[in-house]
Design a protein around this motif. Structure first.
Motif, mmCIF file in Angstrom:
data_model
loop_
_atom_site.group_PDB
_atom_site.id
_atom_site.type_symbol
_atom_site.label_atom_id
_atom_site.label_comp_id
_atom_site.label_asym_id
_atom_site.label_seq_id
_atom_site.Cartn_x
_atom_site.Cartn_y
_atom_site.Cartn_z
ATOM 1 N N LYS A 96 25.877 47.385 45.466
ATOM 2 C CA LYS A 96 27.017 47.563 44.632
ATOM 3 C C LYS A 96 28.290 47.321 45.651
ATOM 4 O O LYS A 96 28.456 48.131 46.367
ATOM 5 C CB LYS A 96 26.943 49.020 43.980
ATOM 6 C CG LYS A 96 28.121 49.051 42.946
ATOM 7 C CD LYS A 96 28.012 50.518 42.227
ATOM 8 C CE LYS A 96 28.923 50.636 41.182
ATOM 9 N NZ LYS A 96 28.769 51.993 40.606
ATOM 10 N N VAL A 97 29.142 46.340 45.310
ATOM 11 C CA VAL A 97 30.241 46.206 46.137
ATOM 12 C C VAL A 97 31.433 46.497 45.448
ATOM 13 O O VAL A 97 31.641 46.243 44.142
ATOM 14 C CB VAL A 97 30.117 44.581 46.410
ATOM 15 C CG1 VAL A 97 31.609 44.247 47.227
ATOM 16 C CG2 VAL A 97 29.039 44.083 47.186
ATOM 17 N N PRO A 98 32.316 47.411 45.970
ATOM 18 C CA PRO A 98 33.569 47.893 45.233
ATOM 19 C C PRO A 98 34.255 46.780 44.566
ATOM 20 O O PRO A 98 34.693 46.953 43.089
ATOM 21 C CB PRO A 98 34.280 48.617 46.304
ATOM 22 C CG PRO A 98 33.198 49.064 47.386
ATOM 23 C CD PRO A 98 32.348 47.705 47.224
ATOM 24 N N THR A 99 34.851 45.607 45.375
ATOM 25 C CA THR A 99 35.428 44.701 44.557
ATOM 26 C C THR A 99 34.800 43.236 45.204
ATOM 27 O O THR A 99 34.787 43.026 46.466
ATOM 28 C CB THR A 99 36.957 44.930 45.010
ATOM 29 O OG1 THR A 99 37.472 45.844 44.196
ATOM 30 C CG2 THR A 99 37.718 43.598 44.319
ATOM 31 N N VAL A 100 34.536 42.524 44.306
ATOM 32 C CA VAL A 100 34.205 41.022 44.763
ATOM 33 C C VAL A 100 35.359 40.127 44.263
ATOM 34 O O VAL A 100 35.722 40.116 43.283
ATOM 35 C CB VAL A 100 32.921 40.523 44.102
ATOM 36 C CG1 VAL A 100 32.781 39.058 44.773
ATOM 37 C CG2 VAL A 100 31.741 41.504 44.621
ATOM 38 N N SER A 101 36.247 39.489 45.314
ATOM 39 C CA SER A 101 37.224 38.863 45.060
ATOM 40 C C SER A 101 37.207 37.608 44.588
ATOM 41 O O SER A 101 36.212 36.938 45.178
ATOM 42 C CB SER A 101 38.434 39.044 46.235
ATOM 43 O OG SER A 101 39.555 38.203 46.126
ATOM 44 N N HIS A 102 38.097 37.124 43.662
ATOM 45 C CA HIS A 102 38.080 35.554 43.211
ATOM 46 C C HIS A 102 39.002 34.880 44.215
ATOM 47 O O HIS A 102 39.126 33.625 43.731
ATOM 48 C CB HIS A 102 38.267 35.664 42.019
ATOM 49 C CG HIS A 102 39.481 35.462 41.556
ATOM 50 N ND1 HIS A 102 40.215 36.991 41.373
ATOM 51 C CD2 HIS A 102 40.395 34.788 40.961
ATOM 52 C CE1 HIS A 102 41.458 36.582 40.899
ATOM 53 N NE2 HIS A 102 41.597 35.460 40.760
ATOM 54 N N THR A 103 39.756 35.207 44.942
ATOM 55 C CA THR A 103 40.960 35.004 45.773
ATOM 56 C C THR A 103 40.438 34.824 47.207
ATOM 57 O O THR A 103 41.136 33.749 47.779
ATOM 58 C CB THR A 103 42.242 35.431 45.634
ATOM 59 O OG1 THR A 103 42.228 36.943 46.069
ATOM 60 C CG2 THR A 103 42.607 35.232 43.998
ATOM 61 N N THR A 104 39.908 35.775 47.666
ATOM 62 C CA THR A 104 39.523 35.679 49.367
ATOM 63 C C THR A 104 38.298 36.141 49.312
ATOM 64 O O THR A 104 37.541 36.791 48.630
ATOM 65 C CB THR A 104 40.584 36.595 50.237
ATOM 66 O OG1 THR A 104 40.266 38.033 49.392
ATOM 67 C CG2 THR A 104 42.049 36.472 49.941
ATOM 68 N N ASP A 105 37.615 35.528 50.439
ATOM 69 C CA ASP A 105 36.214 35.851 50.643
ATOM 70 C C ASP A 105 35.994 37.417 50.789
ATOM 71 O O ASP A 105 36.879 38.119 51.561
ATOM 72 C CB ASP A 105 35.563 35.297 52.031
ATOM 73 C CG ASP A 105 35.346 33.863 51.725
ATOM 74 O OD1 ASP A 105 35.489 33.220 50.650
ATOM 75 O OD2 ASP A 105 35.079 33.155 52.890
#
Length: 143
Positions: A96-105
């Motif tokens: 479970k990842v707190p935030t998976v960004s769509h703009t930065t790795d």
């Protein structure tokens, strides 16, 4: 994907000998950030076999494998160990990842190699919150 060569160090708090950086490619995340998202980590990695099988994991059950959000290993992420093969290092984990960004790795870390850990460190109920009405891991058919 697990990028880079293994890094050997001894993190005092975790008492682990090895870590790897895991990079989640932002171009694979569509349109918006994903919050508290279970990420699948799977594959066969020889370094995740046990020490008796040429790898660096010390527990025959893979109990000394953990995931964190920081390189220091201070923020452990909830994860489920779906399967672990001590002979080959074949693994299936849900982290479970707190935030998976769509703009930065997005970067998380895999730690392993603590011979003092003899109990399961996973937290599957921490991965799948109450918004999930059911989670079933079904095997794929072999052709």
């Amino acid at each position: 994907m697990l990028y880079g060569s293994p890094c050997r160090l001894f993190v005092q708090r975790l008492r682990v000998a090895y870590w790897r950086r895991i990079t989640i490619d932002h171009t694979k995340v569509p349109n918006t950030d994903l919050n508290n998202f279970p990420v699948l980590i799977s594959g066969t990695y020889s370094y995740l076999a046990t020490t008796g099988n040429g790898g660096n994991v010390t527990s025959s059950n893979g109990y000394d494998i953990i995931f964190t959000s920081d390189a220091a290993g201070t923020s452990t992420l909830p994860f489920e160990q779906e399967s672990y093969n001590a002979t080959t290092g074949a693994v299936i984990y849900w982290v479970k990842v707190p935030t998976v960004s769509h703009t930065t790795d997005t970067v998380i870390y895999l730690f392993y190699g603590n011979s003092g850990i003899t109990t399961d460190q996973s937290n599957k109920t921490g991965v799948w919150d109450s918004n999930y009405k059911g989670v079933w891991h079904l095997p794929t058919a072999q052709h």
